[in-house]
Design an enzyme around this catalytic site. Structure first.
Site, PDB file in Angstrom:
ATOM      1  N   ASN A  10       0.868  -1.177   0.000  1.00 43.68           N
ATOM      2  CA  ASN A  10       0.000   0.000   0.000  1.00 43.68           C
ATOM      3  C   ASN A  10       0.905   1.228   0.000  1.00 43.68           C
ATOM      4  O   ASN A  10       1.501   1.555   1.025  1.00 43.68           O
ATOM      5  CB  ASN A  10      -0.883  -0.044   1.254  1.00 43.68           C
ATOM      6  CG  ASN A  10      -1.678   1.231   1.449  1.00 43.68           C
ATOM      7  OD1 ASN A  10      -1.806   2.054   0.537  1.00 43.68           O
ATOM      8  ND2 ASN A  10      -2.219   1.396   2.647  1.00 43.68           N
ATOM      9  N   LYS A  56       0.130   4.295  -0.237  1.00 45.92           N
ATOM     10  CA  LYS A  56      -0.457   5.500   0.376  1.00 45.92           C
ATOM     11  C   LYS A  56      -0.198   6.704  -0.546  1.00 45.92           C
ATOM     12  O   LYS A  56      -0.235   6.558  -1.756  1.00 45.92           O
ATOM     13  CB  LYS A  56       0.086   5.692   1.799  1.00 45.92           C
ATOM     14  CG  LYS A  56      -0.071   4.410   2.621  1.00 45.92           C
ATOM     15  CD  LYS A  56       0.214   4.591   4.081  1.00 45.92           C
ATOM     16  CE  LYS A  56       0.025   3.250   4.785  1.00 45.92           C
ATOM     17  NZ  LYS A  56       0.187   3.329   6.234  1.00 45.92           N
ATOM     18  N   HIS A  82      -9.365   1.202   4.962  1.00 41.43           N
ATOM     19  CA  HIS A  82      -8.077   1.364   5.642  1.00 41.43           C
ATOM     20  C   HIS A  82      -8.252   2.276   6.853  1.00 41.43           C
ATOM     21  O   HIS A  82      -9.044   3.213   6.829  1.00 41.43           O
ATOM     22  CB  HIS A  82      -7.045   1.945   4.673  1.00 41.43           C
ATOM     23  CG  HIS A  82      -5.666   1.918   5.238  1.00 41.43           C
ATOM     24  ND1 HIS A  82      -5.206   2.875   6.115  1.00 41.43           N
ATOM     25  CD2 HIS A  82      -4.663   1.019   5.102  1.00 41.43           C
ATOM     26  CE1 HIS A  82      -3.977   2.567   6.477  1.00 41.43           C
ATOM     27  NE2 HIS A  82      -3.616   1.450   5.887  1.00 41.43           N
ATOM     28  N   GLU A 123      -6.573   4.625   7.974  1.00 37.43           N
ATOM     29  CA  GLU A 123      -6.382   6.065   7.718  1.00 37.43           C
ATOM     30  C   GLU A 123      -7.653   6.674   7.124  1.00 37.43           C
ATOM     31  O   GLU A 123      -8.000   7.822   7.409  1.00 37.43           O
ATOM     32  CB  GLU A 123      -5.156   6.270   6.809  1.00 37.43           C
ATOM     33  CG  GLU A 123      -3.870   6.053   7.605  1.00 37.43           C
ATOM     34  CD  GLU A 123      -2.691   5.527   6.802  1.00 37.43           C
ATOM     35  OE1 GLU A 123      -2.702   5.612   5.563  1.00 37.43           O
ATOM     36  OE2 GLU A 123      -1.744   5.015   7.447  1.00 37.43           O
ATOM     37  N   GLU A 167      -5.253  -4.938  10.687  1.00 40.83           N
ATOM     38  CA  GLU A 167      -4.195  -3.948  10.889  1.00 40.83           C
ATOM     39  C   GLU A 167      -4.452  -3.182  12.185  1.00 40.83           C
ATOM     40  O   GLU A 167      -5.254  -2.242  12.208  1.00 40.83           O
ATOM     41  CB  GLU A 167      -4.171  -2.946   9.730  1.00 40.83           C
ATOM     42  CG  GLU A 167      -3.911  -3.586   8.381  1.00 40.83           C
ATOM     43  CD  GLU A 167      -3.350  -2.571   7.403  1.00 40.83           C
ATOM     44  OE1 GLU A 167      -2.225  -2.798   6.928  1.00 40.83           O
ATOM     45  OE2 GLU A 167      -4.004  -1.566   7.133  1.00 40.83           O
ATOM     46  N   GLY A 183       2.692   2.160  10.638  1.00 44.88           N
ATOM     47  CA  GLY A 183       3.639   3.252  10.445  1.00 44.88           C
ATOM     48  C   GLY A 183       4.409   3.627  11.697  1.00 44.88           C
ATOM     49  O   GLY A 183       5.085   4.646  11.738  1.00 44.88           O
ATOM     50  N   SER A 207       3.582  -2.321  10.216  1.00 45.60           N
ATOM     51  CA  SER A 207       5.037  -2.416  10.366  1.00 45.60           C
ATOM     52  C   SER A 207       5.585  -3.802  10.017  1.00 45.60           C
ATOM     53  O   SER A 207       6.489  -4.306  10.685  1.00 45.60           O
ATOM     54  CB  SER A 207       5.467  -1.981  11.770  1.00 45.60           C
ATOM     55  OG  SER A 207       5.089  -0.626  12.003  1.00 45.60           O
TER      56      SER A 207
HETATM   57  P1  PGA Z   1       3.013   0.166   7.571  1.00 52.06           P
HETATM   58  O1  PGA Z   1       1.551   0.417   6.954  1.00 52.06           O
HETATM   59  O2  PGA Z   1       3.525  -1.127   6.990  1.00 52.06           O
HETATM   60  O3  PGA Z   1       3.826   1.357   7.133  1.00 52.06           O
HETATM   61  O4  PGA Z   1       2.847   0.078   9.039  1.00 52.06           O
HETATM   62  C1  PGA Z   1       0.640  -0.640   6.830  1.00 52.06           C
HETATM   63  C2  PGA Z   1      -0.656  -0.146   6.266  1.00 52.06           C
HETATM   64  O5  PGA Z   1      -1.107   0.951   6.632  1.00 52.06           O
HETATM   65  O6  PGA Z   1      -1.294  -0.838   5.445  1.00 52.06           O
END
Ligand code: PGA
Length: 257
Positions: free
Chosen positions: A11, A13, A97, A99, A169, A175, A215
Site C-alpha cells: 500500500n 499511500k 483502511h 487512515e 491492521e 507506520g 510495520s
Molecule cells: P506500515 O503500513 O507497513 O507502514 O505500518 C501498513 C498499512 O497501513 O497498510
C-alpha cells in the site's frame, strides 16, 4: 484445511508519482521474476494506477486502488467509482483502511457499501479492520473486530469469498515500527476468521485469506507468516522500496534474488 495462497500487498499511500510507480513495478518484476505460490499486489494512488497497470502487464504483479466511492457515477465531485477503476484494468480495491476511517470519516456502513460496489465490478477487495490502541487497552479488541467484520461483510455472501481478503491492521502498529507480536497478530486474525465464518459460513471463511498489516518488515515477516491464520501482509513503509518489498515476497527464501 483448504490451501490459501498467500498475498503480499504493498500500500503506497500518498507516495510515488506515476512515473516512479511504473519504474518500481518494472524493477520489482525484474527482481522477483515469476514467483510461485504467492500473489503480489501494489496499490498506487489513483493518479498512478494507469501507468502501474501498464508496467505490470505480462507480469505476475496485480494492481489495486487504495479506496473508491460506492456509486457507479453521478454528482460526487472528487470521488472515483469502482467502474472507473475497473475500466483502467485494476484488479483490486483496498476498502476501509484505518487512515480512511480515522482521517476521512469512513464508517462500517460505508465500508460495506464499498465492498459490495467493488464486487459488483468484478474486482477483488482487501477490506481492512483493526482496533486502536485505546480500544486494545480497554479490552475491546474482540468486539471492535467483530463489529467491523460483520458490518463490513453485510452486503456480500459466500460467493464473494474467493475475491475477498481481510487485512487485520492494529492501528497502533501502522507506520509506527511497533509490529504486533506474532501471537497477538495470530489471535486477532483468528478472531477475524471466526467472525467471517459467522457472516459467510465455516468453509468459505476457512478458504478466505486474512492478512496482517502494521510495520511488516523483512526481519519480522517470517514469524508472522508462520502463524496459522496469517495468509499474507498488507505493507506500507516496507513496500516503498523494491529490495525490501521483494524480500517480503521472497520470505520463504526459495525464490531467486
Ligand atoms: P506500515 O503500513 O507497513 O507502514 O505500518 C501498513 C498499512 O497501513 O497498510
Amino acid at each position: 484445511m483448504p490451501e490459501r495462497v498467500p498475498v503480499m500487498a504493498g500500500n503506497w499511500k500518498m507516495h510515488k508519482t506515476s512515473a516512479e510507480g511504473a519504474a518500481f513495478v518494472r524493477a520489482l518484476h525484474e527482481r522477483i521474476g515469476e514467483p510461485r505460490g504467492i500473489e503480489v499486489v501494489v496499490a498506487p494512488a489513483f493518479t498512478g494506477l494507469a501507468e502501474a497497470i501498464g508496467a505490470a502487464a505480462g507480469s505476475p504483479i496485480t494492481v489495486s486502488a487504495q479506496d473508491c466511492y460506492w456509486e457507479t457515477q453521478g454528482a460526487f465531485t472528487g470521488e472515483v467509482s469502482p467502474l472507473m477503476i475497473s475500466d483502467l484494468g485494476a484488479q483490486w480495491v483496498i476498502v476501509g483502511h484505518s487512515e480512511r476511517r480515522q482521517l476521512f470519516g469512513e464508517t462500517d456502513e460505508t465500508v460495506a457499501r464499498k465492498v459490495r460496489a467493488v464486487r459488483d465490478q468484478g474486482m477483488r477487495v482487501i477490506m481492512c479492520v483493526g482496533e486502536t490502541e485505546a480500544e486494545r487497552v480497554d479490552g475491546e479488541t474482540e468486539s471492535v473486530l467483530a463489529r467491523q467484520v460483520s458490518q463490513g461483510l453485510a452486503q456480500v455472501t459466500a460467493a464473494d469469498v474467493g475475491s475477498l481478503v481481510i487485512a487485520y491492521e492494529p492501528v497502533w502498529a501502522i507506520g509506527t515500527g511497533r509490529t504486533a507480536t506474532p501471537e497477538i497478530a495470530q489471535e486477532a486474525c483468528a478472531i477475524v476468521r471466526a467472525r467471517a465464518a459467522e457472516a459467510l459460513g465455516e468453509a468459505p471463511a476457512a478458504a478466505m485469506r486474512v492478512l496482517y498489516g502494521g510495520s511488516v518488515k523483512p526481519d519480522n515477516v517470517v514469524e508472522l507468516m508462520a502463524q496459522a491464520d496469517i495468509d499474507g501482509g498488507l505493507v506500507g513503509g516496507a513496500s516503498l522500496d523494491v529490495d525490501s518489498f521483494a524480500r517480503l515476497i521472497e520470505y520463504r527464501g526459495t525464490l531467486a534474488s
